[in-house]
Design a protein around this motif. Structure first.
Motif, short mmCIF file in Angstrom:
data_model
loop_
_atom_site.label_atom_id
_atom_site.label_comp_id
_atom_site.label_asym_id
_atom_site.label_seq_id
_atom_site.Cartn_x
_atom_site.Cartn_y
_atom_site.Cartn_z
N TRP A 67 -15.18 -11.46 -8.23
CA TRP A 67 -16.33 -12.32 -8.51
C TRP A 67 -17.59 -11.57 -8.90
CZ3 TRP A 67 -16.28 -17.09 -9.87
CH2 TRP A 67 -15.28 -17.94 -9.43
N GLY A 68 -18.07 -10.72 -8.02
CA GLY A 68 -19.35 -10.07 -8.29
C GLY A 68 -19.69 -9.05 -7.24
N PRO A 69 -20.94 -8.58 -7.25
CA PRO A 69 -21.33 -7.51 -6.34
C PRO A 69 -21.29 -7.91 -4.86
CG PRO A 69 -23.22 -8.27 -7.60
CD PRO A 69 -22.02 -8.97 -8.15
N GLY A 70 -21.28 -9.20 -4.57
CA GLY A 70 -21.21 -9.63 -3.18
C GLY A 70 -19.79 -9.81 -2.69
N CYS A 71 -18.82 -9.42 -3.49
CA CYS A 71 -17.40 -9.61 -3.17
C CYS A 71 -16.70 -8.26 -3.18
CB CYS A 71 -16.78 -10.53 -4.22
SG CYS A 71 -15.00 -10.72 -4.06
N ASN A 72 -15.86 -8.01 -2.19
CA ASN A 72 -15.13 -6.75 -2.16
C ASN A 72 -13.68 -6.90 -2.64
OD1 ASN A 72 -13.79 -7.92 -0.01
ND2 ASN A 72 -14.50 -6.47 1.51
N GLY A 73 -13.39 -8.01 -3.30
CA GLY A 73 -12.02 -8.25 -3.78
C GLY A 73 -11.54 -7.21 -4.77
N ALA A 74 -12.41 -6.75 -5.66
CA ALA A 74 -12.01 -5.73 -6.63
C ALA A 74 -11.71 -4.41 -5.94
CB ALA A 74 -13.10 -5.54 -7.69
N THR A 75 -12.44 -4.13 -4.87
CA THR A 75 -12.20 -2.89 -4.11
C THR A 75 -10.84 -2.97 -3.43
OG1 THR A 75 -14.57 -2.70 -3.72
CG2 THR A 75 -13.12 -1.36 -2.33
N ARG A 76 -10.54 -4.12 -2.81
CA ARG A 76 -9.23 -4.28 -2.16
C ARG A 76 -8.10 -4.22 -3.17
NH1 ARG A 76 -9.21 -9.30 -0.06
NH2 ARG A 76 -11.34 -9.79 -0.62
N ALA A 77 -8.31 -4.82 -4.35
CA ALA A 77 -7.29 -4.77 -5.40
C ALA A 77 -7.09 -3.34 -5.90
CB ALA A 77 -7.69 -5.70 -6.55
N ALA A 78 -8.19 -2.62 -6.10
CA ALA A 78 -8.09 -1.23 -6.55
C ALA A 78 -7.33 -0.39 -5.52
CB ALA A 78 -9.48 -0.65 -6.80
N LEU A 79 -7.60 -0.62 -4.26
CA LEU A 79 -6.89 0.10 -3.20
C LEU A 79 -5.40 -0.20 -3.26
CD1 LEU A 79 -6.81 1.87 -0.67
CD2 LEU A 79 -7.44 -0.17 0.66
N ALA A 80 -5.03 -1.45 -3.47
CA ALA A 80 -3.61 -1.81 -3.55
C ALA A 80 -2.93 -1.10 -4.72
CB ALA A 80 -3.46 -3.32 -3.68
N PHE A 81 -3.60 -1.04 -5.87
CA PHE A 81 -3.04 -0.31 -7.01
C PHE A 81 -2.95 1.19 -6.73
CE2 PHE A 81 -3.81 -4.09 -9.63
CZ PHE A 81 -2.69 -4.07 -10.45
N ALA A 82 -3.98 1.76 -6.14
CA ALA A 82 -3.98 3.19 -5.83
C ALA A 82 -2.83 3.53 -4.88
CB ALA A 82 -5.32 3.61 -5.23
N ARG A 83 -2.58 2.67 -3.92
CA ARG A 83 -1.46 2.90 -2.98
C ARG A 83 -0.11 2.90 -3.70
NH1 ARG A 83 -3.87 -0.72 1.98
NH2 ARG A 83 -4.87 1.03 3.05
N LEU A 84 -0.05 2.24 -4.85
CA LEU A 84 1.18 2.23 -5.65
C LEU A 84 1.24 3.40 -6.62
CD1 LEU A 84 1.37 -1.59 -6.44
CD2 LEU A 84 2.80 -0.31 -4.81
N GLY A 85 0.21 4.22 -6.63
CA GLY A 85 0.20 5.42 -7.47
C GLY A 85 -0.49 5.25 -8.82
N PHE A 86 -1.19 4.15 -9.03
CA PHE A 86 -1.89 3.93 -10.29
C PHE A 86 -3.26 4.60 -10.27
CE2 PHE A 86 1.09 0.40 -10.34
CZ PHE A 86 1.46 0.35 -11.68
#
Length: 156
Positions: free
Chosen positions: A92-111
């Motif tokens: 959504w935006g700067p008040g949401c940490n959803g993109a951070t959680r999504a990035a973490l999930a991708f990083a855990r998969l090696g992306f």
């Protein structure tokens, strides 16, 4: 250092610590303007991922983005995103940490992954196109977030 009791003008900050932290932040994040430029240039090996819900996606999303809510990244990402792809996540935006959680999930998969700061909010505030039901429309840039005028750049 406790900045709550130390005036900012007298705080001592190790420049090397600042360099390391700022380089780390720039390596893991990007802004809507840079994402837009990469998408418009046809950059290969890049996938923009919208990690919001189906309802949010339907309200409008970055054209060409892949819709993959965070909860579905672990079970589905490796089937949908080619190995070696750079993934840029947004929510959504700067008040949401959803993109951070999504990035973490991708990083855990090696992306290799970066988070788009400001999410869809700042994408739209900068006047970039938003897709709804297969139709892309763009608004007028918000003068507090983007320079006005065709081809204008913020210079940052």
């Amino acid at each position: 250092m406790d900045l709550t009791t130390t005036p900012l003008t007298t705080a001592t900050l190790d420049p090397a610590l600042a360099v390391a932290e700022l380089e780390r932040r720039l390596a893991l994040g990007t802004d809507p303007s840079d994402v837009h430029a990469a998408v418009e240039s046809g950059a290969s090996g890049l996938v923009v991922v919208d990690s919001r819900s189906e309802q949010a996606w339907a309200q409008g999303h970055v054209p060409g983005a892949l819709h993959l809510p965070t909860a579905l990244i672990a079970p589905r990402a490796t089937d949908l995103v080619p190995t070696g792809t750079v993934v840029v996540t947004y929510c959504w935006g700067p008040g949401c940490n959803g993109a951070t959680r999504a990035a973490l999930a991708f990083a855990r998969l090696g992306f290799a992954v970066r988070e788009m700061w400001g999410g869809i909010e700042y994408w739209t505030r900068e006047g970039f196109g938003v897709e709804v039901d297969g139709v892309v429309t763009a608004g007028v840039p918000d003068p507090l977030t983007a320079p006005l005028g065709r081809g204008a750049a913020c210079g940052c």
